[in-house]
Each structure stands twice: as structure tokens, then as C-alpha cells.
Design a protein around this motif. Sequence first.
Motif, short mmCIF file in Angstrom:
data_model
loop_
_atom_site.label_atom_id
_atom_site.label_comp_id
_atom_site.label_asym_id
_atom_site.label_seq_id
_atom_site.Cartn_x
_atom_site.Cartn_y
_atom_site.Cartn_z
N ASN A 262 72.65 -4.76 -23.93
CA ASN A 262 71.64 -5.34 -24.81
C ASN A 262 71.94 -4.96 -26.27
O ASN A 262 72.23 -3.81 -26.59
CB ASN A 262 70.25 -4.82 -24.42
N GLY A 263 71.90 -5.96 -27.18
CA GLY A 263 72.17 -5.72 -28.59
C GLY A 263 73.64 -5.75 -28.95
O GLY A 263 73.98 -5.57 -30.12
N GLN A 264 74.50 -5.98 -27.94
CA GLN A 264 75.93 -6.05 -28.23
C GLN A 264 76.22 -7.31 -29.06
O GLN A 264 75.62 -8.36 -28.85
CB GLN A 264 76.73 -6.07 -26.93
N LYS A 265 77.16 -7.19 -30.01
CA LYS A 265 77.46 -8.30 -30.93
C LYS A 265 78.86 -8.84 -30.69
O LYS A 265 79.79 -8.09 -30.42
CB LYS A 265 77.32 -7.84 -32.39
N PHE A 266 78.95 -10.18 -30.81
CA PHE A 266 80.22 -10.86 -30.63
C PHE A 266 80.48 -11.74 -31.85
O PHE A 266 79.55 -12.36 -32.40
CB PHE A 266 80.20 -11.72 -29.36
N ARG A 267 81.73 -11.81 -32.25
CA ARG A 267 82.11 -12.58 -33.43
C ARG A 267 82.76 -13.90 -33.02
O ARG A 267 83.70 -13.92 -32.23
CB ARG A 267 83.09 -11.79 -34.31
N MET A 268 82.23 -14.99 -33.57
CA MET A 268 82.80 -16.32 -33.35
C MET A 268 83.51 -16.71 -34.64
O MET A 268 82.87 -16.98 -35.67
CB MET A 268 81.71 -17.33 -32.98
N ARG A 269 84.83 -16.73 -34.59
CA ARG A 269 85.63 -16.93 -35.79
C ARG A 269 85.41 -18.34 -36.37
O ARG A 269 85.38 -19.33 -35.64
CB ARG A 269 87.11 -16.74 -35.47
N GLU A 270 85.27 -18.37 -37.70
CA GLU A 270 85.17 -19.61 -38.48
C GLU A 270 84.06 -20.53 -37.98
O GLU A 270 84.18 -21.74 -37.99
CB GLU A 270 86.51 -20.34 -38.49
N LYS A 271 82.96 -19.92 -37.56
CA LYS A 271 81.77 -20.69 -37.18
C LYS A 271 80.63 -20.45 -38.18
O LYS A 271 79.49 -20.80 -37.92
CB LYS A 271 81.30 -20.30 -35.77
N GLY A 272 80.98 -19.88 -39.31
CA GLY A 272 79.97 -19.61 -40.33
C GLY A 272 79.95 -20.67 -41.42
O GLY A 272 80.22 -21.84 -41.17
N VAL A 273 79.64 -20.25 -42.64
CA VAL A 273 79.45 -21.16 -43.77
C VAL A 273 80.79 -21.44 -44.44
O VAL A 273 81.56 -20.50 -44.70
CB VAL A 273 78.46 -20.56 -44.79
N PHE A 274 81.04 -22.71 -44.73
CA PHE A 274 82.24 -23.06 -45.51
C PHE A 274 81.93 -22.86 -46.98
O PHE A 274 80.98 -23.44 -47.52
CB PHE A 274 82.66 -24.50 -45.24
N ASN A 275 82.74 -22.04 -47.63
CA ASN A 275 82.57 -21.77 -49.05
C ASN A 275 83.55 -22.64 -49.83
O ASN A 275 84.76 -22.44 -49.76
CB ASN A 275 82.82 -20.28 -49.34
N ALA A 276 83.00 -23.62 -50.57
CA ALA A 276 83.86 -24.56 -51.30
C ALA A 276 84.63 -23.87 -52.41
O ALA A 276 85.76 -24.27 -52.73
CB ALA A 276 83.01 -25.70 -51.87
N ARG A 277 84.08 -22.84 -53.00
CA ARG A 277 84.77 -22.14 -54.09
C ARG A 277 85.96 -21.33 -53.55
O ARG A 277 87.01 -21.27 -54.18
CB ARG A 277 83.80 -21.22 -54.83
N LYS A 278 85.78 -20.70 -52.40
CA LYS A 278 86.85 -19.89 -51.82
C LYS A 278 87.75 -20.71 -50.89
O LYS A 278 88.81 -20.23 -50.51
CB LYS A 278 86.25 -18.73 -51.03
N ASN A 279 87.28 -21.91 -50.52
CA ASN A 279 88.01 -22.77 -49.60
C ASN A 279 88.28 -22.05 -48.27
O ASN A 279 89.39 -22.11 -47.72
CB ASN A 279 89.33 -23.26 -50.22
N GLN A 280 87.26 -21.40 -47.76
CA GLN A 280 87.37 -20.72 -46.47
C GLN A 280 86.01 -20.67 -45.80
O GLN A 280 84.98 -20.84 -46.46
CB GLN A 280 87.94 -19.31 -46.62
N ARG A 281 86.01 -20.46 -44.49
CA ARG A 281 84.78 -20.45 -43.72
C ARG A 281 84.51 -19.05 -43.17
O ARG A 281 85.45 -18.35 -42.76
CB ARG A 281 84.87 -21.46 -42.57
N GLY A 282 83.25 -18.68 -43.17
CA GLY A 282 82.85 -17.39 -42.60
C GLY A 282 82.76 -17.45 -41.08
O GLY A 282 83.13 -18.44 -40.44
N ASP A 283 82.24 -16.37 -40.49
CA ASP A 283 82.12 -16.25 -39.04
C ASP A 283 80.65 -16.30 -38.63
O ASP A 283 79.75 -16.18 -39.47
CB ASP A 283 82.74 -14.94 -38.55
N GLN A 284 80.43 -16.47 -37.33
CA GLN A 284 79.07 -16.36 -36.78
C GLN A 284 79.03 -15.13 -35.89
O GLN A 284 79.88 -14.95 -35.02
CB GLN A 284 78.68 -17.61 -35.99
#
Length: 324
Positions: A262-284
Motif C-alpha cells: 500500500n502506498g507504493q509508487k510506480f513511474r510511467m515514463r513520458e506520460k506527464g505534461v509536454f513542456n513546449a519550451r523544453k520540448n520534452q514530456r514529464g512522467d506520471q
Amino acid sequence: GYPGAAPGPGAGARQPPNMDFGGFDFTDYFSRGAGGPSGAGAGSASGSRPRETGGGFKDIFSQFFKGGAEEEPPPPEKGSDLEYALSIDFWQAIRGTQAAINVTRHEVCPTCHGLGNSNSGSATCPECNGTGHVTQMAGAMKFNLTCPRCGGKGRLNKSCPTCHGDGRVAKTEVVEVRIPAGAQNGSRLRVAGKGNAGTMGAPPGDLYITTRVEPHPFFNREGDNILIKVPVTVTEAGLGAKIEVPTIEGKAILKVPPGTQNGQKFRMREKGVFNARKNQRGDQIVETAIQAPKVHDEETKELLRKLAELNPEDPRADLWAQTA
């Protein structure tokens, strides 16, 4: 010339005014002020005679040594910047948007084109009554000085009737602003040339817009990453499973490994916000929230008893060691 003064180099080019005071003692005037020992005040102006005003020796001698030169007008100044706040919702910040903002700013006066003067001529200077000079009194002495208001011209340009001499007028304008995808709370956007107009033809300032992003009830944002909390059953956590989870782009599959806590966290790569200034996407980041089963029948109870027999360890055993 001055009593006892020796001629210096370049004396023939520009001679100071003839002020031979015959050994007059200025001690009292400098120690008591321009009123002099007799405390005499300013004279009065009448008719076309130069206006007499009280003043100190500092003002008098500064004009003498400037040679009565006319003061230069203030240099052009760039217009000031403007700051506006813009509220946008979560999805507008994620995907980007266009916004229209009503901005009240100073623009160049259309009548005088920023000069502040009227084309209807000039008026007589009220300070010197058109003579270009004023008389200052220092005790019993009079000094004829250049008028500080008109600079010795004797006339003043009439102010522009539209801007009243400022050279700028206030105007409300609709400014279109493009909010790039991935804008964050507190992001600062610059719109060049949309600040206040400058003076005397100087360039205008800029408009700066600070975004205020409204929160979302499910998706939490940290920078370009998205954080969510997803319920997981006991069997899914114990045996492992592939489950569907929401993302800002739709549904996605998350693999839950066996023995997930319970409470364990998992990272989903490049499922976050696309940053137009950095031209890259975050994670979820997905946090699991294990839910206990609802017990409604004897069969479920029996299964849980069997599970307890197979897993007799105490999950709170470490608590007592930590509190010792």
C-alpha cells in the motif's frame, strides 16, 4: 573682472559677467541666507518690469557660471513595463491556449505625436512676463537672471489639449496572448512592445503576464510530472496484475508486480505534461491504495482465515523495536 583674480587660460573665449562688488563683505549673506542682514524679502512685479523673486546666492551664482544657458529638456525614456495576471484552468495549461486580455496602457498621443506641445502657437511666460529674465534679490542687491521656466525665451509652448503636455494618453486595448503547452502556475510570459509608451520617441515597455493555473480534482501536478492515486485490490497487489489507469492523454496500462505494498509508487515514463519550451514530456507517478475486500458471506471469511494461516507474520512487529 573679479578683484584680485588672475586671468587663466582660455579667458578670452568666455568671460564671466562683470561682478565688481568693491570689496563687499558676503559673510552675513552666506551665514544668514539670501535675505541678508536686513531680512529683505522678494520684490514685486508690475507692468512689463522683470519679476523679482527671493533666492539664495547658490541659485544666483549657479546661473552666472552657467552663463544663463538654457536648461536642456529631459532625455527620452523607455516606457515602463506592465504586469498582468491571467487565470487558466488545468487543461488549458496542459494543452496550451489563446487568451484575450484587456490591457490599459499609455500610448503615444495621436494629436501631438508624443511631443506634448500644441500646434496652436505659444503663450507669454507668466514667470518673467515675456522678458526672458527675472530679478532675484539678495539683501540690497539685485541680480538679473535667466528665467528658469522658459529658459530665456519669454514664451511657452501651449500644452496639447489631448494629453495636456504628457505626450501620452491612456487607452484600453485587447491583447491576444498565446499560452504555450505546459504552462505552469506562476509562469511569466513576455509580450514585447505592449507596455507603456516611451517619452520623446523612446521605445515602449513590455507586457508581462503571470499565469494562475486552477487545480484539477484528480490529477496533481508537480512541475512536468503528474501524480495520481489508484485503488488496487488485495488480490491484484498480492498476485500482480495489469490494470488500466487514467493519464492526461487517456487510458494506459500499468503493470502491478506481485507483493505490491500500500502506498507504493510506480513511474510511467513520458506520460506527464509536454513542456513546449523544453520540448520534452514529464512522467506520471502512480501511487497504489490497497483496498480491503468487503466480507458478505462465509466463503469469503473462510478464504481470509486460510490466508491468515498461510501468512502468520505480524506486520506491526517492527513497531515495538522502533519505540524501544
